[in-house]
Design a protein around this motif. Structure first.
Motif, mmCIF file in Angstrom:
data_model
loop_
_atom_site.group_PDB
_atom_site.id
_atom_site.type_symbol
_atom_site.label_atom_id
_atom_site.label_comp_id
_atom_site.label_asym_id
_atom_site.label_seq_id
_atom_site.Cartn_x
_atom_site.Cartn_y
_atom_site.Cartn_z
ATOM 1 N N ALA A 1 0.830 -1.203 0.000
ATOM 2 C CA ALA A 1 0.000 0.000 0.000
ATOM 3 C C ALA A 1 0.863 1.251 0.000
ATOM 4 C CB ALA A 1 -0.920 0.006 1.228
ATOM 5 N N VAL A 2 0.316 2.342 -0.519
ATOM 6 C CA VAL A 2 0.960 3.652 -0.391
ATOM 7 C C VAL A 2 1.099 3.952 1.091
ATOM 8 C CG1 VAL A 2 0.675 6.126 -0.797
ATOM 9 C CG2 VAL A 2 0.061 4.491 -2.583
ATOM 10 N N THR A 3 2.305 4.342 1.508
ATOM 11 C CA THR A 3 2.585 4.480 2.939
ATOM 12 C C THR A 3 3.278 5.796 3.258
ATOM 13 O OG1 THR A 3 2.824 2.067 3.114
ATOM 14 C CG2 THR A 3 3.701 3.391 4.929
ATOM 15 N N ILE A 4 2.775 6.459 4.297
ATOM 16 C CA ILE A 4 3.394 7.665 4.848
ATOM 17 C C ILE A 4 4.068 7.285 6.157
ATOM 18 C CG2 ILE A 4 3.039 10.033 5.641
ATOM 19 C CD1 ILE A 4 2.348 9.605 2.691
ATOM 20 N N MET A 5 5.361 7.572 6.268
ATOM 21 C CA MET A 5 6.113 7.270 7.485
ATOM 22 C C MET A 5 6.451 8.594 8.173
ATOM 23 S SD MET A 5 6.594 3.882 7.195
ATOM 24 C CE MET A 5 8.080 3.422 8.063
ATOM 25 N N ASP A 6 5.795 8.887 9.268
ATOM 26 C CA ASP A 6 6.019 10.126 10.009
ATOM 27 C C ASP A 6 6.876 9.821 11.234
ATOM 28 O OD1 ASP A 6 5.813 12.264 11.873
ATOM 29 O OD2 ASP A 6 3.883 12.868 11.089
ATOM 30 N N ARG B 1 4.689 2.976 -3.389
ATOM 31 C CA ARG B 1 5.172 4.297 -2.989
ATOM 32 C C ARG B 1 5.215 4.455 -1.471
ATOM 33 N NH1 ARG B 1 1.808 4.843 -7.140
ATOM 34 N NH2 ARG B 1 0.069 5.732 -5.976
ATOM 35 N N ARG B 2 6.266 5.109 -1.027
ATOM 36 C CA ARG B 2 6.486 5.324 0.409
ATOM 37 C C ARG B 2 7.146 6.688 0.612
ATOM 38 N NH1 ARG B 2 9.882 0.800 3.592
ATOM 39 N NH2 ARG B 2 8.046 -0.459 3.052
ATOM 40 N N CYS B 3 6.633 7.452 1.558
ATOM 41 C CA CYS B 3 7.177 8.779 1.854
ATOM 42 C C CYS B 3 7.591 8.849 3.319
ATOM 43 C CB CYS B 3 6.139 9.859 1.555
ATOM 44 S SG CYS B 3 6.705 11.539 1.921
ATOM 45 N N TYR B 4 8.840 9.236 3.561
ATOM 46 C CA TYR B 4 9.355 9.414 4.918
ATOM 47 C C TYR B 4 9.349 10.914 5.250
ATOM 48 C CZ TYR B 4 11.267 4.634 4.546
ATOM 49 O OH TYR B 4 11.427 3.282 4.396
ATOM 50 N N ILE B 5 8.605 11.282 6.289
ATOM 51 C CA ILE B 5 8.571 12.665 6.753
ATOM 52 C C ILE B 5 9.278 12.706 8.104
ATOM 53 C CG2 ILE B 5 7.105 14.648 7.296
ATOM 54 C CD1 ILE B 5 4.895 13.378 5.629
ATOM 55 N N TYR B 6 10.331 13.502 8.197
ATOM 56 C CA TYR B 6 11.156 13.482 9.399
ATOM 57 C C TYR B 6 11.794 14.843 9.617
ATOM 58 C CZ TYR B 6 15.053 12.873 6.096
ATOM 59 O OH TYR B 6 15.962 13.030 5.081
ATOM 60 N N SER B 7 12.592 14.985 10.701
ATOM 61 C CA SER B 7 13.157 16.287 11.040
ATOM 62 C C SER B 7 14.564 16.162 11.590
ATOM 63 C CB SER B 7 12.267 16.979 12.086
ATOM 64 O OG SER B 7 12.893 18.136 12.601
#
Length: 288
Positions: free
Chosen positions: A146-151, A223-229
């Motif tokens: 699945a399309v995945t958002i990694m926060d 698709r995978r998106c990593y959102i980080y800081s």
């Protein structure tokens, strides 16, 4: 536990929200479109699986559920709440039993093409791992299709960062806070000692490995998106970037969205438009 608006509580960690009657007038046609055009022009998620960070308060989780009801009003939302218990004392069998209603709902869907998964912090990652194992056993497919958002995920098991995360879930009252601090501290020390004397992966390394395991992968390019800081005091940037690089090498289409100065799971608060844009681009195939 404070209830979340418009959610039906399935058990102590799983909640379900269907679109309201006014929101769902176009649900049937939207779902039909999603099944034939998933990830393409005009398609929207049919189901959103939101895996919250450790022992998050309902008022904080609601910022994200409200975000999704506005962004994708025709999607149902499965919320699974993670916490300290999954790391320190809740057995694997108990965890599997608790997530089983979510797995049942997901398994009834045709595939992962209409599913958007949103993972938050290490607790969300641990929940993902438990759900994926049961989902793989049930369907033969992996949740990572699945399309995945990694926060703010996935991190590694480090004493200081883990203690920082745990301390934020402690009660504010002095006596219970001190008592639980002592108990949690002893448990963490025991885990740390076990990692030194026992070979094999620790909890989070096992989760990280499973997230990049190609078993059950239907096709490459999910698709995978990593959102980080760079300012996250719990999840290191290097840990996120290392995991993303490995995922890309194994066939996932990866996008990195790095914030400057935002706190742990605080990226949406700092810049909501950038956050929403990352979700939209990942769902519609804007990731590289």
């Amino acid at each position: 536990m404070v209830a979340l608006s418009n959610f039906t509580r399935i058990n102590e960690i799983v909640l379900l929200r269907f679109p309201s009657s006014t929101e769902s007038e176009g649900t049937q046609s939207s779902r039909s479109s999603s099944k034939t055009l998933a990830g393409g022009a005009g398609a929207t998620p049919e189901t959103i699986l939101l895996l919250s960070w450790g022992d998050a308060a309902s008022k904080h989780i609601e910022k994200y559920t409200n975000m999704y009801t506005k962004l994708y009003p025709n999607a149902r939302i499965i919320l699974v709440r993670g916490g300290v218990a999954d790391f320190l004392y809740r057995s694997n069998s108990a965890q599997r039993k608790l997530v089983s209603p979510a797995v049942k709902i997901l398994s009834e869907s045709a595939d992962e093409s209409t599913l958007l998964v949103h993972v938050m912090s290490n607790a969300g990652s641990k929940t993902w791992s438990t759900i994926n194992k049961l989902y793989l056993e049930t369907t033969g497919r992996a949740l990572s299709n699945a399309v995945t958002i990694m926060d703010s995920a996935p991190g590694r098991w480090r004493f200081v960062q883990t203690w920082t995360a745990l301390s934020r879930s402690l009660p504010r009252a002095f006596v219970p806070r001190m008592a639980l601090s002592f108990v949690f501290g002893m448990i963490l020390c025991a885990i740390q000692l076990k990692d030194y004397v026992t070979p094999g992966l620790d909890i989070l390394d096992s989760v990280r490995e499973q997230m990049n395991n190609t078993k059950g992968m239907a096709k490459k390019g999910s698709r995978r998106c990593y959102i980080y800081s760079d300012a996250d005091d719990i999840i290191g940037t290097g840990d996120v970037e290392e995991h993303a690089k490995e995922a890309e090498s194994k066939g996932w289409a990866v996008e990195l969205v790095k914030y400057t100065g935002s706190t742990h799971v605080g990226h949406y608060k700092q810049d909501s438009e950038r956050y929403l844009d990352a979700i939209r681009k990942t769902w519609f195939g804007g990731s590289k």
